[in-house]
Design an enzyme around this catalytic site. Sequence first.
Site, PDB file in Angstrom:
ATOM      1  CG  LEU A  21       5.413   0.536  -1.461  1.00  0.00           C
ATOM      2  CD1 LEU A  21       4.652   1.933  -1.594  1.00  0.00           C
ATOM      3  CD2 LEU A  21       4.865  -0.609  -1.910  1.00  0.00           C
ATOM      4  CB  THR A  68       0.198  -0.056  -4.407  1.00  0.00           C
ATOM      5  OG1 THR A  68       0.055   0.977  -3.785  1.00  0.00           O
ATOM      6  CG2 THR A  68      -0.491  -1.237  -3.887  1.00  0.00           C
ATOM      7  CB  ALA A  72      -0.728  -0.101   1.308  1.00  0.00           C
ATOM      8  CB  CYS A  73       2.023   3.999  -1.801  1.00  0.00           C
ATOM      9  SG  CYS A  73       1.355   3.846  -3.600  1.00  0.00           S
ATOM     10  N   PRO A  74       0.509   5.927  -0.595  1.00  0.00           N
ATOM     11  CG  PRO A  74       1.679   7.724   0.442  1.00  0.00           C
ATOM     12  CD  PRO A  74       1.871   6.502  -0.198  1.00  0.00           C
TER      13      PRO A  74
END
Length: 104
Positions: free
Chosen positions: A84, A17, A9-11
């Site tokens: 990530l 992602t 998950a990323c912002p």
Amino acid sequence: MKKLVALCACPMGLAHTFMAAEAIEQAAKKAGYEAKVETQGADGIQNELTREDILGATMIIHAIAITPEGMERFEGCEVYEVELQEAIKNADGVIKEIEEDLGL
């Protein structure tokens, strides 16, 4: 069979992602793992990990840049957190390092 689960998950929940998820899946298969990778991105939660998936895993990886939803599912489990970018660039090395740490 060895099982690996991961959460990516990323912002923004866009490219990184999914790039991390794909890299982890490919590296896991090369290393002989059955893999299931959950993504939390712009399109919501995909391939959601169940508590059963998590408890049955030999290895749990979080490649995250945010605090994703559903973190309570991982309580009491040994989780390896990686950036990530590290998962994208060196998923093979990440898995190898965790295997060494776990004595596998």
